[in-house]
Design an enzyme around this catalytic site. Structure first.
Site, short mmCIF file in Angstrom:
data_model
loop_
_atom_site.label_atom_id
_atom_site.label_comp_id
_atom_site.label_asym_id
_atom_site.label_seq_id
_atom_site.Cartn_x
_atom_site.Cartn_y
_atom_site.Cartn_z
N GLY A 138 38.18 41.69 57.05
CA GLY A 138 38.05 42.53 55.86
C GLY A 138 38.64 41.88 54.63
N GLU A 139 39.32 40.75 54.79
CA GLU A 139 39.94 40.10 53.63
C GLU A 139 39.28 38.75 53.33
OE1 GLU A 139 44.23 40.59 54.50
OE2 GLU A 139 44.15 42.42 53.31
#
Ligand code: HEC
Ligand code: HEC
Length: 344
Positions: A138-139
């Site tokens: 997600g990053e």
């Protein structure tokens, strides 16, 4: 029981010390003095001892290098922008493919003084922490440590820099994290409050001193004390009354201990004016409101408007300065022929 123990562990020694010094008359006078009370509860923030420049400079480059993300668009600095207090000033961050994360990005400024990293303390130090976001889908979303190493090795300038910074081991995932962590250790921001703690009585204004006194008298200092004005313990968010947006269970997710439900690391309040929005979910944008919520949830107090205002004035005195080298944008070495291309 967990939090009760912690609470007492913090309060009891303070009471004990207060009781002991009460015997000596000279010490009584000192205990009444705001500055000496503050000197007992807090500690001035010191700049770190100089570290090897080859590592710090390399870490500064890696911190700003979006090639450590799959999209080639996200660096540590995207969410921890040093031009704006080491945060992104968003409720929660935008990561790979604009995915919205679950927690507010805390600042990297002064993170080295924390007892552990992340809101829930799941990384023991900055090196362990730095290994997370690069691979977090997600990053920054690189698929593996090996891929991160491949990217960095493919950049000729980095090959050279790693040889100089880490003779013997060169580019490894561990060394990438160590260099970033060494750079982060330089992100220390002493402020006027530290001048006050070191003895300069006029370093704070009358309003700021009133706020400092309120902060100590009301009990904020019990959790937000020490060198970081926080960052030194875990506590439940909602000791007396629950937080209205209670959803994230904090440390419980890691320890599975029911006593850790809604327990978070007590954040450092240094540079707090710049690191809005507040709390682990970033749902509160005003510092005045955050202070009011703390009074209610942690202390069972309805702080009056003038008390909140004084506390906020004190908190603003915690705005510090980054060393100039930390604010200098690094030049990044150019990619080589084998550097993987950005993709989504
Ligand atoms: C997409 C946004 C994003 C990126 C990119 C990112 N971070 Fe973070 N960072 C966060 C969020 C959100 C948290 C809090 C997560 C949590 O506590 O569960 C965090 C936490 C941290 C912390 C802990 C601070 C504290 O007070 O506990 C440090 C240090 C940190 N990041 C450094 C880095 C470094 C170094 C990089 C690059 C390798 C990086 N971050 C990349 C969003 C990001
Ligand atoms: C019992 C411990 C405790 C006490 C007392 C306490 N706090 Fe906190 N404080 C915390 C914890 C834990 C958090 C993190 C909450 C979260 O977001 O999960 C926090 C967060 C904050 C934040 C937001 C920080 C950020 O980076 O988002 C501010 C501002 C703050 N506290 C100020 C105060 C003030 C002012 C007082 C006194 C009125 C106070 N606190 C009293 C434990 C405490």
């Amino acid at each position: 029981m967990y939090r009760t123990t912690h609470w007492l562990a913090v309060v009891a020694p303070v009471l004990l010390v207060a009781g002991t010094v009460g015997v000596a008359t000279r010490a009584v006078a000192a205990a009444d003095d705001l500055q000496s009370r503050a000197q007992t509860a807090f500690k001035p923030l010191e700049r770190p001892a100089p570290m090897a420049a080859v590592r710090v400079d390399l870490g500064r480059q890696l911190y700003h290098d979006p090639r450590l993300s799959k999209s080639g668009a996200i660096s540590c600095a995207s969410c921890h922008n040093l031009a704006s207090g080491g945060v992104d000033n968003r409720e929660t961050s935008l990561g790979h493919k604009a995915q919205v994360g679950g927690r507010n990005a805390p600042t990297t400024l002064n993170a080295s003084v924390h007892l552990a990293q992340f809101w829930d303390g799941r990384a023991k130090d900055l090196t362990e922490q730095a290994k997370g976001p690069i691979l977090n889908p997600g990053e920054m979303a690189l698929p593996s440590e090996a891929e991160a190493v491949k990217v960095v090795r493919s950049v000729p300038g980095y090959q050279k820099a790693f040889k100089a910074a880490f003779p013997g081991s060169g580019v490894t995932y561990q060394n990438i994290a160590v260099a970033i962590a060494d750079f982060e250790k330089t992100l220390v921001t002493p402020s006027r409050f530290d001048d006050y703690l070191r003895g300069r009585k006029d370093a704070l204004s009358a309003t700021e001193k009133k706020g400092l006194k309120t902060f100590m008298d009301k009990g904020c200092v019990t959790c937000h004390g020490g060198v970081g004005v926080g960052g030194s313990m875990y506590m439940k968010f909602g000791v007396v009354a629950p937080y209205k947006h209670q959803a994230d269970e904090g440390r419980f997710a890691i320890t599975k201990d029911p006593a850790d439900k809604y327990v978070f690391k007590v954040p450092s309040l240094r540079n707090i004016q710049k690191t809005y929005p507040y709390f682990h979910d970033g749902k509160v944008w005003s510092l005045d409101e955050a202070v009011g919520i703390m009074g209610k949830t942690q202390l069972g107090l309805d702080l009056a408007a003038d008390e909140r205002a004084a506390i906020v004035a004190f908190l603003k005195s915690l705005d510090g300065e980054l060393p100039v080298q930390a604010l200098r944008l690094p030049e990044l070495p150019v990619s080589g022929p084998d550097t993987p291309r950005p993709s989504l």
